[in-house]
Write a protein that holds these residues in place. Sequence first.
Motif, PDB file in Angstrom:
ATOM      1  N   GLU A  89      19.947 -16.566 -16.723  1.00  0.00           N
ATOM      2  CA  GLU A  89      18.890 -15.570 -16.490  1.00  0.00           C
ATOM      3  C   GLU A  89      19.388 -14.130 -16.612  1.00  0.00           C
ATOM      4  N   TYR A  90      20.671 -13.955 -16.834  1.00  0.00           N
ATOM      5  CA  TYR A  90      21.237 -12.613 -16.877  1.00  0.00           C
ATOM      6  C   TYR A  90      20.651 -11.786 -18.021  1.00  0.00           C
ATOM      7  N   ILE A  91      20.518 -12.379 -19.176  1.00  0.00           N
ATOM      8  CA  ILE A  91      19.886 -11.719 -20.324  1.00  0.00           C
ATOM      9  C   ILE A  91      18.633 -12.521 -20.635  1.00  0.00           C
ATOM     10  N   ASN A  92      17.479 -11.887 -20.429  1.00  0.00           N
ATOM     11  CA  ASN A  92      16.224 -12.615 -20.580  1.00  0.00           C
ATOM     12  C   ASN A  92      15.163 -11.722 -21.196  1.00  0.00           C
ATOM     13  N   GLU A  93      14.066 -12.321 -21.582  1.00  0.00           N
ATOM     14  CA  GLU A  93      13.026 -11.570 -22.294  1.00  0.00           C
ATOM     15  C   GLU A  93      12.230 -10.630 -21.404  1.00  0.00           C
ATOM     16  N   ARG A  94      12.431 -10.662 -20.111  1.00  0.00           N
ATOM     17  CA  ARG A  94      11.759  -9.720 -19.204  1.00  0.00           C
ATOM     18  C   ARG A  94      12.460  -8.361 -19.175  1.00  0.00           C
ATOM     19  N   LEU A  95      13.715  -8.330 -19.616  1.00  0.00           N
ATOM     20  CA  LEU A  95      14.464  -7.067 -19.661  1.00  0.00           C
ATOM     21  C   LEU A  95      13.956  -6.179 -20.791  1.00  0.00           C
ATOM     22  N   PRO A  96      14.017  -4.866 -20.607  1.00  0.00           N
ATOM     23  CA  PRO A  96      13.774  -3.985 -21.757  1.00  0.00           C
ATOM     24  C   PRO A  96      14.799  -4.313 -22.846  1.00  0.00           C
ATOM     25  N   LEU A  97      14.427  -4.187 -24.090  1.00  0.00           N
ATOM     26  CA  LEU A  97      15.286  -4.566 -25.204  1.00  0.00           C
ATOM     27  C   LEU A  97      16.638  -3.843 -25.167  1.00  0.00           C
ATOM     28  N   VAL A  98      16.638  -2.561 -24.886  1.00  0.00           N
ATOM     29  CA  VAL A  98      17.903  -1.811 -24.855  1.00  0.00           C
ATOM     30  C   VAL A  98      18.797  -2.348 -23.739  1.00  0.00           C
ATOM     31  N   ALA A  99      18.230  -2.668 -22.592  1.00  0.00           N
ATOM     32  CA  ALA A  99      19.023  -3.204 -21.482  1.00  0.00           C
ATOM     33  C   ALA A  99      19.617  -4.559 -21.854  1.00  0.00           C
ATOM     34  N   ALA A 100      18.850  -5.392 -22.540  1.00  0.00           N
ATOM     35  CA  ALA A 100      19.365  -6.700 -22.969  1.00  0.00           C
ATOM     36  C   ALA A 100      20.521  -6.520 -23.949  1.00  0.00           C
ATOM     37  N   CYS A 101      20.382  -5.608 -24.907  1.00  0.00           N
ATOM     38  CA  CYS A 101      21.472  -5.331 -25.857  1.00  0.00           C
ATOM     39  C   CYS A 101      22.689  -4.782 -25.127  1.00  0.00           C
ATOM     40  N   PHE A 102      22.468  -3.871 -24.199  1.00  0.00           N
ATOM     41  CA  PHE A 102      23.553  -3.281 -23.427  1.00  0.00           C
ATOM     42  C   PHE A 102      24.328  -4.370 -22.680  1.00  0.00           C
ATOM     43  N   ARG A 103      23.611  -5.284 -22.055  1.00  0.00           N
ATOM     44  CA  ARG A 103      24.264  -6.371 -21.327  1.00  0.00           C
ATOM     45  C   ARG A 103      25.054  -7.286 -22.262  1.00  0.00           C
ATOM     46  N   ILE A 104      24.532  -7.494 -23.458  1.00  0.00           N
ATOM     47  CA  ILE A 104      25.276  -8.313 -24.428  1.00  0.00           C
ATOM     48  C   ILE A 104      26.599  -7.632 -24.774  1.00  0.00           C
ATOM     49  N   PHE A 105      26.546  -6.332 -25.043  1.00  0.00           N
ATOM     50  CA  PHE A 105      27.785  -5.612 -25.366  1.00  0.00           C
ATOM     51  C   PHE A 105      28.762  -5.625 -24.186  1.00  0.00           C
ATOM     52  N   LEU A 106      28.259  -5.472 -22.989  1.00  0.00           N
ATOM     53  CA  LEU A 106      29.130  -5.536 -21.816  1.00  0.00           C
ATOM     54  C   LEU A 106      29.773  -6.915 -21.694  1.00  0.00           C
ATOM     55  N   ALA A 107      28.984  -7.945 -21.892  1.00  0.00           N
ATOM     56  CA  ALA A 107      29.469  -9.318 -21.722  1.00  0.00           C
ATOM     57  C   ALA A 107      30.479  -9.709 -22.799  1.00  0.00           C
ATOM     58  N   ASN A 108      30.347  -9.138 -24.006  1.00  0.00           N
ATOM     59  CA  ASN A 108      31.255  -9.535 -25.095  1.00  0.00           C
ATOM     60  C   ASN A 108      32.386  -8.529 -25.307  1.00  0.00           C
ATOM     61  N   ASN A 109      32.686  -7.761 -24.253  1.00  0.00           N
ATOM     62  CA  ASN A 109      33.777  -6.790 -24.306  1.00  0.00           C
ATOM     63  C   ASN A 109      33.541  -5.707 -25.358  1.00  0.00           C
ATOM     64  N   ASN A 110      32.271  -5.383 -25.565  1.00  0.00           N
ATOM     65  CA  ASN A 110      31.843  -4.329 -26.488  1.00  0.00           C
ATOM     66  C   ASN A 110      32.224  -4.597 -27.944  1.00  0.00           C
ATOM     67  N   THR A 111      32.282  -5.853 -28.310  1.00  0.00           N
ATOM     68  CA  THR A 111      32.510  -6.201 -29.715  1.00  0.00           C
ATOM     69  C   THR A 111      31.260  -5.787 -30.501  1.00  0.00           C
ATOM     70  N   PRO A 112      31.422  -4.984 -31.559  1.00  0.00           N
ATOM     71  CA  PRO A 112      30.255  -4.539 -32.328  1.00  0.00           C
ATOM     72  C   PRO A 112      29.452  -5.706 -32.904  1.00  0.00           C
ATOM     73  N   LEU A 113      28.132  -5.565 -32.837  1.00  0.00           N
ATOM     74  CA  LEU A 113      27.208  -6.565 -33.368  1.00  0.00           C
ATOM     75  C   LEU A 113      26.091  -5.866 -34.114  1.00  0.00           C
ATOM     76  N   SER A 114      25.577  -6.518 -35.134  1.00  0.00           N
ATOM     77  CA  SER A 114      24.457  -5.986 -35.912  1.00  0.00           C
ATOM     78  C   SER A 114      23.139  -6.461 -35.288  1.00  0.00           C
ATOM     79  N   PRO A 115      22.026  -5.824 -35.638  1.00  0.00           N
ATOM     80  CA  PRO A 115      20.730  -6.330 -35.184  1.00  0.00           C
ATOM     81  C   PRO A 115      20.494  -7.785 -35.592  1.00  0.00           C
TER      82      PRO A 115
END
Length: 146
Positions: A89-115
Amino acid sequence: MTQTLLRHKLAKFRPTADTKFHIDYDWWEQNNRNFRLYLRDQLCDECRERFSNHINTENVDWVDPDTGEVRQTDALRECLRTRCANDPEYINERLPLVAACFRIFLANNNTPLSPNELNQLLPWKSSETILKVLRGDQNYLGIRPA
């Protein structure tokens, strides 16, 4: 590089769905924002209880999964990567899109990802929608092209 020069360069650069993005930590400092405070707010409830505030947290050992190298890292970041990121539930569709992306970057040690890559992790949003938000005129949470 000054903010004006950076904005000018980015104005000419048009990211695509294959452009890699990441969190630009310098953005936080340049905009007088407290990254650690916001980082603590991104923790799951269990980790937020563990850290009563964002100040004076201990450093812990972190083993890089790719290289096996042991490094000292902030306990807030380590908790996020090892506990929060494993909560479905940490990254879910209820989050604003930017917050979900931000959490993904935090979780993956800020490894760059494309859309396109973010879309694989956020299937409820299209790559085009993710791109539109990340390349918009307003910079949110320091997410920029890598």
